[in-house]
Design a protein around this motif. Structure first.
Motif, PDB file in Angstrom:
ATOM      1  N   GLY A   1      -8.297   6.300  -3.164  1.00 18.93           N
ATOM      2  CA  GLY A   1      -7.899   6.336  -2.487  1.00 18.93           C
ATOM      3  C   GLY A   1      -8.897   7.189  -1.347  1.00 18.93           C
ATOM      4  O   GLY A   1      -9.967   7.378  -1.145  1.00 18.93           O
TER       5      GLY A   1
ATOM      6  N   ASP B   1      -3.374   4.938  -1.770  1.00 22.62           N
ATOM      7  CA  ASP B   1      -4.465   4.298  -0.661  1.00 22.62           C
ATOM      8  C   ASP B   1      -5.094   5.267   0.006  1.00 22.62           C
ATOM      9  O   ASP B   1      -5.690   5.472  -0.093  1.00 22.62           O
ATOM     10  CB  ASP B   1      -3.916   2.771  -0.264  1.00 22.62           C
TER      11      ASP B   1
ATOM     12  N   LYS C   1       0.547  -1.285   0.524  1.00 22.83           N
ATOM     13  CA  LYS C   1       0.213   0.353   0.000  1.00 22.83           C
ATOM     14  C   LYS C   1       0.607   1.126  -0.034  1.00 22.83           C
ATOM     15  O   LYS C   1       2.643   1.056   0.454  1.00 22.83           O
ATOM     16  CB  LYS C   1      -1.294   0.159   1.651  1.00 22.83           C
TER      17      LYS C   1
END
Length: 145
Positions: free
Chosen positions: A120, A96, A10
């Motif tokens: 996101g 993210d 991530k």
């Protein structure tokens, strides 16, 4: 960053001027890292800082600010950007999470719509905004006089 994605990592994006580095910055970046994955820190270029903060700023040049940030254990990479905000980087990186300090709310983050558009989320992290590089610089100037 593509290799991070390929590994399933991530990505969290944090950004700011980081002109005079202080404990509030450390706490902000540490909290951003706690969101998980890799932490990308985008810093404003010298020209961008000058436009935001005025003449006499930045106190420290971008390459030195980047070097200090890159030395922190929580930071995986540092980018320098010229634009007035990080919308372009968000579109490119597609983080993210986009971490912002407590001087914002999730609704007031200027890039919020772009973060959401790119899949996101916006996260508000760090301690209360009781530290300010501008206030620190002003205090030093007053002491010199």
């Amino acid at each position: 960053m593509q290799s991070w994605r390929a590994q399933g990592d991530k990505i969290t994006l944090a950004n700011g001027c980081f002109d005079v580095f202080h404990v509030g910055h450390v706490r902000y970046l540490h909290a951003a890292k706690q969101l998980g994955g890799r932490l990308v820190v985008a810093i404003n270029s010298d020209d961008s800082v000058r436009k935001l903060k005025g003449e006499g700023r930045p106190v420290m040049p971008a390459d030195e600010r980047a070097e200090i940030l890159a030395a922190l254990a929580d930071v995986d990479t540092v980018l320098i950007f010229d634009e007035p905000d990080v919308r372009g980087l968000i579109r490119e990186i597609r983080p993210d999470a986009h971490a912002k300090g407590t001087d914002y709310t999730a609704e007031s983050v200027p890039e919020r719509d772009t973060v959401i558009e790119c899949g996101g989320r916006v996260e508000i992290v760090g301690d209360p905004k009781s530290h300010s590089a501008t206030e620190f610089i002003d205090k030093m100037e007053r002491k010199r006089q």
